[in-house]
Design an enzyme around this catalytic site. Structure first.
Site, PDB file in Angstrom:
ATOM      1  N   SER A   1       0.833  -1.198   0.000  1.00 53.14           N
ATOM      2  CA  SER A   1       0.000   0.000   0.000  1.00 53.14           C
ATOM      3  C   SER A   1       0.873   1.256   0.000  1.00 53.14           C
ATOM      4  O   SER A   1       1.784   1.396   0.792  1.00 53.14           O
ATOM      5  CB  SER A   1      -0.911  -0.009   1.239  1.00 53.14           C
ATOM      6  OG  SER A   1      -1.697   1.148   1.270  1.00 53.14           O
ATOM      7  N   GLY A   2       0.575   2.173  -0.915  1.00 53.61           N
ATOM      8  CA  GLY A   2       1.335   3.413  -1.021  1.00 53.61           C
ATOM      9  C   GLY A   2       2.465   3.343  -2.019  1.00 53.61           C
ATOM     10  O   GLY A   2       3.172   4.327  -2.218  1.00 53.61           O
TER      11      GLY A   2
ATOM     12  N   THR B   1      -2.177   1.859  -8.010  1.00 54.38           N
ATOM     13  CA  THR B   1      -3.354   2.440  -8.669  1.00 54.38           C
ATOM     14  C   THR B   1      -2.933   3.446  -9.733  1.00 54.38           C
ATOM     15  O   THR B   1      -3.479   3.461 -10.849  1.00 54.38           O
ATOM     16  CB  THR B   1      -4.263   3.113  -7.632  1.00 54.38           C
ATOM     17  OG1 THR B   1      -4.648   2.141  -6.651  1.00 54.38           O
ATOM     18  CG2 THR B   1      -5.508   3.685  -8.290  1.00 54.38           C
TER      19      THR B   1
ATOM     20  N   ASN C   1      -0.964   5.411   2.918  1.00 55.54           N
ATOM     21  CA  ASN C   1      -1.387   5.914   1.607  1.00 55.54           C
ATOM     22  C   ASN C   1      -2.697   6.671   1.778  1.00 55.54           C
ATOM     23  O   ASN C   1      -3.620   6.188   2.443  1.00 55.54           O
ATOM     24  CB  ASN C   1      -1.579   4.728   0.638  1.00 55.54           C
ATOM     25  CG  ASN C   1      -1.851   5.188  -0.779  1.00 55.54           C
ATOM     26  OD1 ASN C   1      -1.842   6.383  -1.064  1.00 55.54           O
ATOM     27  ND2 ASN C   1      -2.082   4.243  -1.661  1.00 55.54           N
TER      28      ASN C   1
ATOM     29  N   SER D   1      -5.529   4.565  -0.698  1.00 54.18           N
ATOM     30  CA  SER D   1      -5.181   3.149  -0.734  1.00 54.18           C
ATOM     31  C   SER D   1      -6.361   2.319  -1.237  1.00 54.18           C
ATOM     32  O   SER D   1      -7.488   2.463  -0.766  1.00 54.18           O
ATOM     33  CB  SER D   1      -4.781   2.683   0.673  1.00 54.18           C
ATOM     34  OG  SER D   1      -4.536   1.300   0.681  1.00 54.18           O
ATOM     35  N   SER D   2      -6.078   1.444  -2.222  1.00 49.61           N
ATOM     36  CA  SER D   2      -7.116   0.529  -2.715  1.00 49.61           C
ATOM     37  C   SER D   2      -7.324  -0.571  -1.682  1.00 49.61           C
ATOM     38  O   SER D   2      -6.395  -1.308  -1.365  1.00 49.61           O
ATOM     39  CB  SER D   2      -6.706  -0.082  -4.060  1.00 49.61           C
ATOM     40  OG  SER D   2      -6.543   0.904  -5.032  1.00 49.61           O
TER      41      SER D   2
ATOM     42  N   GLY E   1      -0.277  -5.890  -2.426  1.00 49.80           N
ATOM     43  CA  GLY E   1       1.004  -6.585  -2.339  1.00 49.80           C
ATOM     44  C   GLY E   1       1.119  -7.358  -1.042  1.00 49.80           C
ATOM     45  O   GLY E   1       0.217  -7.386  -0.198  1.00 49.80           O
TER      46      GLY E   1
ATOM     47  N   GLU F   1       1.808  -8.230   2.608  1.00 45.42           N
ATOM     48  CA  GLU F   1       1.644  -7.373   3.779  1.00 45.42           C
ATOM     49  C   GLU F   1       2.210  -8.058   5.027  1.00 45.42           C
ATOM     50  O   GLU F   1       1.865  -9.210   5.321  1.00 45.42           O
ATOM     51  CB  GLU F   1       0.169  -7.024   4.012  1.00 45.42           C
ATOM     52  CG  GLU F   1      -0.394  -6.117   2.934  1.00 45.42           C
ATOM     53  CD  GLU F   1      -1.798  -5.626   3.256  1.00 45.42           C
ATOM     54  OE1 GLU F   1      -2.384  -6.140   4.224  1.00 45.42           O
ATOM     55  OE2 GLU F   1      -2.293  -4.739   2.540  1.00 45.42           O
TER      56      GLU F   1
END
Length: 1137
Positions: free
Chosen positions: A107-108, A112, A157, A160-161, A387, A389
């Site tokens: 994330s970040g 996206t 992020n 973040s998605s 991704g 984590e």
């Protein structure tokens, strides 16, 4: 701007990690840092792109950059995400290979944004056109909608998605986009009810409260204050750089572009508001008489408002929060819920409501953007998924996400090796097996159907009896204790506590990216993902159309006692489907890395990047790529680049490119084991060999540059000397010419002066002689003139004296005659004045006498008589004027003579009314019964359409004929006439509009007092006969078209195939007669007529919006109907010139 012609030119660090020498984790990080510090955020590992998030805007995504990378070889320019997107697009378009682009990272890291860049590049380089641009716009605008409902602000992020997205973009044979299909994976629905500190709920909640109008919020029963909603965290409600109000407007616009109807958008917002209201419902404990605890709603205001939004009876939902019904075969057991269970039910409903709404949004977007044609399409898939984590506290969500990344790593290694092997075989080079870590054993540990962790979790969830997270962990310790990648607090060989680094309620898995510690708390509940059947049934009872679609299991007629599949089972199935889909496509990889945790530019945190490099498996990827040959290049560009290193190939090689490369390598004495010759490429084993070639080329280029400079300088000096010599000759020739010309001009000037002096002397001498001769002639003429003048003046004086004498006599005589005339005039005037004075005095005397006599009688009654006479004369004159200016006998003639005097105002108005009533009576007496009925219909048409329908004014002058087909007389319709028992009130030909393409089919329309009938125009066969009581309303537009929709009663036998959308030239008459029949019938309600430029029509099970727009007249003035998508018919009405 410098244009690079190769990846190897002017490199900052190493552009392709495969060429990194020496290869180690430290050198890998140093190379990334060096390129990042110089704003080079992209680096290759073969065909894999590493993308570093710069946390700032860079000028590398301009339209000029798009054109620079368009149709260029992958290694031809410096590393860029556009190079990978272009390679994938060209392979799809030219080689007919389906592509997929896998974007991974934590994330970040910019996943996206990377997917947006890929889609924008493909949209920029593919074809143009109205339809193509519309498809591209819909595909691009689907992103803001999904981001609003699926993204949130996290500590890592701001956007973040919180879901995985896979989009298949479909192309035609030309490479133009036709549509797309989106799949979503594992929405983090637990975020709806609870967010970690420093994070927010999904964006849409904040966007709705910040950007919606006051009227919209009032309809949704919401307030702008975030603090009034329990589901919204307050510590991060405002985010720097995020304008929630502007983003809400962007989302509304994107939904309109994608194809959402206005009522669908409103339904979605109502569900979002319902989730917020749901979070405010609180419960209080109560004790029953039997000693059991139960819960009750504290404040029912939020519950009431939520029920009003969703159309649910408040008592039904309140009971569902307080009781739970368990069904087993033929038995039903109802139990009360305590406060904790009630809160669990509330949160479960909120999570399910939001996650199902998100799934419906994805399905609805797919309906709009999917390709309309059924032919085979080329497909490019873009996978934007979470991704690997590793947090301090890892739970079920991280376990599922890491399982997905294990599968992606597995397929990445398999596809990379397969691609390498296929290229070796294609080039005819011997393939050697490459040793690498195969993570299939980890995937088997998680997904094995017998002993896998997911299988055991499902088994534990379905097991009767007491099921807790601890029992699940005990089962893992029993079955997985001997697995080399599984660790727990229990030793593998004994039951004594041994590994004190592990907490009691945790287990650890050694993933390909490292060890991850998972806390089992919540595994069972999150895997169950249960929603009580009572809540599902309560949702299904809602009057809200969208709610019924989201909770189909709540239908009492379709009660299923089978337990729904678990979250883990569903995700494993969807991941399996995704893997099978990816294996059918040519893969392209983008590995995203974030350089720091501060979201700041120019900061590179070595430890954080090293951690990501490890769990992304980038070093493993480099080793796999370098296990064979590190570099390969086609013969032509290789020879073109290095031909200057050999005298035999420089400057031009006239043979085949492969032979030229072999000669070049032999001349450079490259060891044979370092290179291999394929069919179209040369393969170099060690990067040192490539750098040796580059160093030799660099030295050779310097020598060539020196030689070119020397030759150029010599040529320049020789050219300058020859130019100077030529210039000197030209200058000398021009000077000699100039000197001779000057000498000639001096001689010519002197000669001219001498000649001029001689000619002047001769001319002056002749002039003196001529002047003397002329003076003599002028003297004689002057003397003669003076003499003749003297004689003439003497004669003139004599004549003037005689004239003066004659004039004096005439003047004296005229003066005498005037004096006599004036004297006579004065005498006559005096005599006339005397006579007029006498007459005037006499007239005054007579008048005085008469007035004295008349005054005695006048004072008595003369004033009243004069007044009556005057009034009578005025009224007489008024009536005579009115008689001569009477208007016509037409009732619509509004003319009336003007009022001559103010005191006649009332009489004037009353006479006008009397005349109009009398005129209308005379006009009505002429009517027959049939004509009276026609005018009554015209009057009713005026009440319905006047001022509302632009077609109405043109229909006023057209009589209502009714039977336009003369069905009773025409033998062609004899069979149809016999099929209708009643009197036909109207018979006309209409067009029945087809929903599929918007085209019309001619049909005969018959109207009786009880039914309307549609029949085939050619055969006369009856297609439909609809009772008039089943017709509930008629919808028409406000414009000059003949379209109208007959809407049928829901549930009636006539409504099986849906409503009728028709068009007719006699629309006004048809609807007027239908309305009149409904008004005269005592057993049914009056027909409702809706006049709007946008209305819904029910076709079987689907509702289609019919939208009327004005357009400029192109092909005549005909109205055209066109199908835009599955839910929209657009009718273009030409504007009046």
């Amino acid at each position: 701007m410098e244009v690079k012609t190769s990846l190897l030119d002017n490199m900052i660090g190493v552009g392709d990690m495969v060429l990194l020498e020496p290869l180690s984790e430290d050198s890998f990080l140093d190379n990334l840092k060096k390129r990042f510090d110089h704003s080079e955020i992209y680096t290759y590992i073969g065909s894999v792109v590493i993308s570093m998030n710069p946390y700032r805007s860079l000028p590398i995504y301009t339209p000029e950059k798009v054109e620079e990378y368009r149709n260029r070889n992958f290694y031809e320019l410096s590393p860029h995400i556009y190079a990978l997107a272009d390679e994938a697009y060209r392979s799809l378009r030219d080689q007919d290979k389906d592509q997929c682009i896998l974007i991974t990272g934590e994330s970040g890291a910019g996943k996206t944004e990377a997917s947006k860049l890929v889609m924008s590049y493909v949209a920029a380089v593919c074809g143009k056109g109205h339809e193509v641009n519309k498809v591209k716009e819909q595909l691009l605008q689907s992103n803001p909608v999904l981001e609003a409902f699926g993204n949130a602000k996290t500590v890592r992020n701001d956007n973040s998605s919180r879901f995985g997205k896979y989009m298949d973009i479909e192309f035609d044979f030309k490479g133009d986009p036709l549509g797309g299909v989106i799949s979503n994976y594992l929405l983090e629905k637990s975020r709806v009810v609870k967010q970690p500190r420093g994070e927010r709920n999904f964006h849409v909640f904040y966007q709705l409260l910040s950007g919606a109008s006051d009227d919209t919020l009032r309809k949704l029963k919401l307030d702008r204050d975030f603090s009034k909603y329990n589901y919204l965290s307050l510590d991060s409600a405002a985010v720097n750089g995020l304008d929630d109000a502007a983003n809400f407007r962007t989302v509304r616009n994107a939904m309109q572009i994608v194809g959402f109807m206005e009522d669908e958008v409103q339904s979605v917002l109502e569900l979002v508001a319902a989730v917020l209201k749901l979070g405010n419902i609180e419960f209080k404990p109560e004790s029953r008489c039997n000693g059991t605890d139960e819960s009750r709603v504290k404040d029912k205001n939020d519950l009431k408002e939520m029920c009003e939004l969703l159309g649910i009876e408040q008592s039904v939902l309140e009971r569902a929060f307080s009781y739970r019904t368990v069904e087993a075969k033929m038995e039903k057991v109802s139990t009360t819920l305590n406060v904790a269970q009630a809160y669990y039910a509330r949160d479960a409903l909120a999570k399910n409501l939001y996650s199902r709404l998100f799934s419906w949004l994805v399905t609805r977007i797919n309906e709009s953007i999917q390709a309309q044609t059924k032919a085979r399409h080329k497909v490019m898939g873009v996978l934007d998924i979470y991704g690997f984590e590793i947090f301090e506290d890892n739970s079920f969500e991280q376990f599922i996400i890491n399982y997905c990344n294990e599968k992606l790593q597995q397929i990445f290694i398999e596809l990379t090796l397969r691609e390498e092997q296929e290229e070796y075989v294609r080039e005819g080079i011997e393939w050697t097996n490459i040793e690498y870590f195969n993570n299939a054993i980890i995937c088997d540990l998680i997904e094995n159907n017998q002993n896998g962790i997911l299988a055991m979790l499902d088994e534990e969830c379905l097991r009767p009896g007491t099921v807790t997270d601890e029992t699940f962990l005990d089962k893992l310790n029993t079955i997985c204790a001997d697995h080399q990648h599984f660790e727990s607090r229990l030793n593998k060989n004994s039951k004594f506590l041994n590994d004190h680094s592990l907490p009691h309620n945790c287990f650890r898995i050694q993933h390909y990216a490292g060890k991850v510690l998972y806390r089992v708390e919540g595994f069972v509940d999150k895997n169950n993902d249960l929603l009580y059947r009572d809540l599902s049934q309560a949702m299904y009872k809602a009057n809200h159309s969208l709610i019924k679609q989201l909770f189909p299991e709540g239908n009492p007629a379709k009660v299923n006692l089978k337990r729904p599949p678990t979250a883990g089972f569903q995700f494993r199935a969807s991941v399996g489907t995704l893997m099978r889909n990816l294996q059918t496509k040519n893969p392209n990889y983008i590995r995203c890395i974030k350089p720091n945790d501060k979201k700041a530019s120019h900061i590179f945190t070595d430890s954080l990047v090293c951690h990501q490099v490890r769990y992304l498996g980038l070093m493993e990827n480099v080793r796999v790529r370098r296990a064979g040959y590190a570099f390969r290049q086609p013969y032509e560009p290789c020879l073109e680049r290095y031909k200057m290193l050999c005298k035999r190939t420089w400057p031009h090689w006239k043979g085949p490119a492969r032979e030229g490369v072999e000669v070049l390598m032999a001349d450079l004495q490259i060891p044979a084991e370092e290179i291999a010759y394929g069919r179209s490429k040369i393969f170099i084993r060690n990067p040192r060999t490539l750098f040796f070639l580059e160093e030799k080329r660099k030295q050779c280029l310097q020598d060539l540059a020196t030689l070119i400079q020397k030759i150029y300088r010599g040529w320049k000096c020789r050219t300058h000397f020859l130019l100077m010599k030529k210039s000197q000759i030209v200058v000398a020739a021009w000077y000699r010419r100039y000197a001779q010309q000057k000498k000639y001009r001096n001689i010519k000037s002197a000669t001219t002066v001498v000649q001029s002096y001689t000619r002047g002397w001769q001319a002056r001498k002749l002039l003196r002689e001529l002047k003397y001769q002329k003076r003599c002639e002028e003297a004689v003429t002057t003397i003669a003139a003076f003499w003749h003048g003297t004689q003439a003046r003497r004669e003139l004086r004599q004549l003037k004296e005689e004239a003066r004498n004659k004039h004096a006599v005439s003047v004296i005589w005229a003066g005498w005659q005037g004096t006599k005339a004036r004297r006579e005039l004065r005498r006559l005037k005096e005599e006339a004045r005397r006579k007029h004075a006498v007459a005037l005095i006499w007239a005054y005397w007579q008048g005085l006498k008469v007035r004295r006599e008349y005054r005695k009688f006048f004072r008595a009654n003369a004033g009243k008589k004069i007044y009556d006479f005057t009034i009578q004369r005025i009224i007489q004159k008024y009536f005579l004027g009115l008689k001569s200016n009477m208007p016509s006998m037409s009732p619509i003639d509004k003319k009336w003579p003007a009022r001559p005097y103010g005191f006649l105002d009332g009489v004037h108005t009353e006479l006008r009314k009397i005349f109009h009533h009398w005129r209308c009576k005379k006009y009505r007496d002429q009517f027959t019964e049939e004509k009276k009925a026609v005018y009554e219909e015209k009057l009713e048409a005026s009440e319905i359409f006047k001022g509302k329908k632009a077609l109405y004014p043109s229909s006023v002058s057209q009589p209502f004929k009714g039977d336009y087909l003369e069905i009773s007389k025409n033998p062609k319709y004899q069979k149809l006439n016999s099929a209708v028992d009643e009197k036909v009130l109207l018979a006309d030909v209409v067009n029945k509009i087809n929903r599929a393409n918007g085209k019309g089919t001619p049909r005969i329309f018959l109207l009786t007092k009880k039914n309307f009938v549609l029949a085939d125009q050619k055969t006369g066969q009856v297609k439909a006969s609809i009772p008039l009581p089943d017709v509930t309303s008629v919808s028409v537009s406000t414009q000059k078209d003949g379209f109208f929709a007959l809407k049928l009663k829901e549930g009636s036998a006539s409504a099986v195939k849906g409503d009728f959308l028709l068009s007719s030239e006699h629309l006004i008459e048809i609807i007027t007669k239908l309305h009149r029949i409904g008004a005269t019938a005592a057993d049914r309600e009056k027909l409702k007529v809706d006049i709007s430029d946008e209305f819904l029509v029910q076709f079987k099970q689907d509702k289609v919006c019919v939208k009327f727009i004005q357009s400029s007249p192109k092909n005549g003035n005909s109205v055209s109907c066109k199908r835009k998508n599955n839910r929209l018919l657009e009718v273009s009405v030409p504007t009046s010139p």
